[in-house]
Design an enzyme around this catalytic site. Sequence first.
Site, PDB file in Angstrom:
ATOM      1  N   LYS A  70      -3.263 -10.203   8.691  1.00  0.00           N
ATOM      2  CA  LYS A  70      -1.947 -10.072   8.055  1.00  0.00           C
ATOM      3  C   LYS A  70      -1.055  -9.218   8.948  1.00  0.00           C
ATOM      4  CE  LYS A  70      -0.211  -8.544   3.482  1.00  0.00           C
ATOM      5  NZ  LYS A  70      -0.674  -8.000   2.178  1.00  0.00           N
ATOM      6  N   SER A 145       0.778 -10.803  -1.551  1.00  0.00           N
ATOM      7  CA  SER A 145       1.570 -10.873  -0.340  1.00  0.00           C
ATOM      8  C   SER A 145       0.784 -11.391   0.869  1.00  0.00           C
ATOM      9  CB  SER A 145       2.150  -9.489  -0.011  1.00  0.00           C
ATOM     10  OG  SER A 145       1.111  -8.543   0.169  1.00  0.00           O
ATOM     11  N   SER A 169      -2.793  -8.341  -3.742  1.00  0.00           N
ATOM     12  CA  SER A 169      -2.374  -9.195  -2.626  1.00  0.00           C
ATOM     13  C   SER A 169      -3.464  -9.883  -1.826  1.00  0.00           C
ATOM     14  CB  SER A 169      -1.491  -8.396  -1.671  1.00  0.00           C
ATOM     15  OG  SER A 169      -0.197  -8.340  -2.198  1.00  0.00           O
TER      16      SER A 169
HETATM   17  N1  GLN Z   1       2.590  -8.347  -6.026  1.00  0.00           N
HETATM   18  C1  GLN Z   1       2.412  -6.931  -5.985  1.00  0.00           C
HETATM   19  C2  GLN Z   1       3.670  -6.267  -5.500  1.00  0.00           C
HETATM   20  O1  GLN Z   1       4.606  -6.924  -5.277  1.00  0.00           O
HETATM   21  C3  GLN Z   1       1.218  -6.548  -5.176  1.00  0.00           C
HETATM   22  C4  GLN Z   1       1.446  -6.539  -3.733  1.00  0.00           C
HETATM   23  C5  GLN Z   1       0.269  -6.102  -2.919  1.00  0.00           C
HETATM   24  O2  GLN Z   1      -0.872  -6.042  -3.398  1.00  0.00           O
HETATM   25  N2  GLN Z   1       0.549  -5.745  -1.681  1.00  0.00           N
HETATM   26  O3  GLN Z   1       3.735  -5.083  -5.341  1.00  0.00           O
END
Ligand code: GLN
Length: 465
Positions: A70, A145, A169
């Site tokens: 990532k 994400s 994520s």
């Molecule tokens: N969807 C969650 C957020 O927007 C989690 C994101 C993540 O785990 N990086 O914060």
Amino acid sequence: MSRREENDTTNPGVEELIEKIKNHTLSCDESVENAIDKIKKIDPKIKACISTPVVNGKDGILKGIPFAVKDNMEVIGTKTTCASKILENYVSPYTATAVQKVLDNGATLVAKTNMDEFAMGASTEYSAFFTTKNPLDLERVPGGSSGGSAAAVASGMVPFALGSDTGGSIRQPASFCGLVGYKPTYGLVSRYGLVAFASSLDQIGPITQNVRDAALIGEILFGMDPKDSTTVEKHLSLLKDIENPIKNFKFAVPKEFVKDLNSDVKRIFEGVIDRFKKMDVKVEEVSIPSLKYSVAVYYIIAPAEASSNLARYDGIRYGLSVDGKSIDEVYMRTKDEGFGREVKRRIMIGTFTLSATYYDAYFDKAQRTRAKIVNEMNKVFDSYDAIIGPTTPNVAFKIGQLSSPLEYYLQDIYTIPANLAGLPAISLPMGKIGGMPVGLQIMCKRFEDDKMLRIARNYEKVSQG
Ligand code: GLN
């Protein structure tokens, strides 16, 4: 047909590739070249990758295994953009510990993957560059994400990828793409070189085709790191007992997780419970009342931590710098042009809840409620081996389908509690709705990652018949 292409029929997992290399039916170079070719061929359609640097590892069990990372993890000499304009041209001066460990075991990095900007989001639609497509249905999101990492694995570009999980994520994209996503116990994997979003919640982990691969890669990532003081040395072996049965285990299903469940997901989850019961596992409903506050607590704590972590992007130290008449104007214009809407929203929410006037009403209350969630969840583990439920409330949604930030925030309803409590959590496929997969989530007590992987592996075996 060349031997390379011949070997390229399905999407082989990590262990499968290791086996082929061991048997000399595939060479290390061929294996890596396959990945590079595949990316060239299919990424224009999937758009999982932000850049495709090739970084060879040392010698080790992962020799010849390609992987993707990532784009919020530093890899020396490569761009690390966090899918943000503010870091569009930033080149890493060092390598993240977790990535280094994978390289030290022999693997070859072939891609840095797309994500929601600074890991804030659940679909990759918040990437400043482009949206990644779900390889199973190009009209749908891959989740986020870590959506680029999941799409790269699901489309067979690479057998595994690293993601980061602050509120789901790793697990949510795994659920949306029919993969295994494993978030280790907080503290097992170093966050050094992971661009910080919310430091008390962030954790790196693997996205793989199957549970054994998640165990194999997970274990490589573990270890105390003097550069991250939250890490601990635990010597967990994830593969040793992974095939052992789970007879007489006891699982808890929080009422709060199944109460408003969509009927298709519910039906599939009930099938999961039946399968576990057939394995002589006891499954009982429990109540964890404060779970209902998890999303609210997360969306105070995560933005608060993000607002201080993101203060460093000021146009002076690194990244984008937009000229201005005064230093204040440089700060303002840089942040205004460099950050996307969602990131700005989080910084503003975080700054607000941490301000002197509102600290008690929001941040302090959220911290206390977090402690309550942690206590209630830990108490469940006094009587149960695991907490199970669906990973996501729905299958992958269509690109552009959700409109309000709140709709996105609710995607994390089942995944956030594990981050708040620092628990290990894993998502693995449990069924499909209209052809799209949905994940089963398993959570265990802190540092019982080995038990959790064993449960997941047992489920995987029966579900594959
Ligand atoms: N969807 C969650 C957020 O927007 C989690 C994101 C993540 O785990 N990086 O914060």
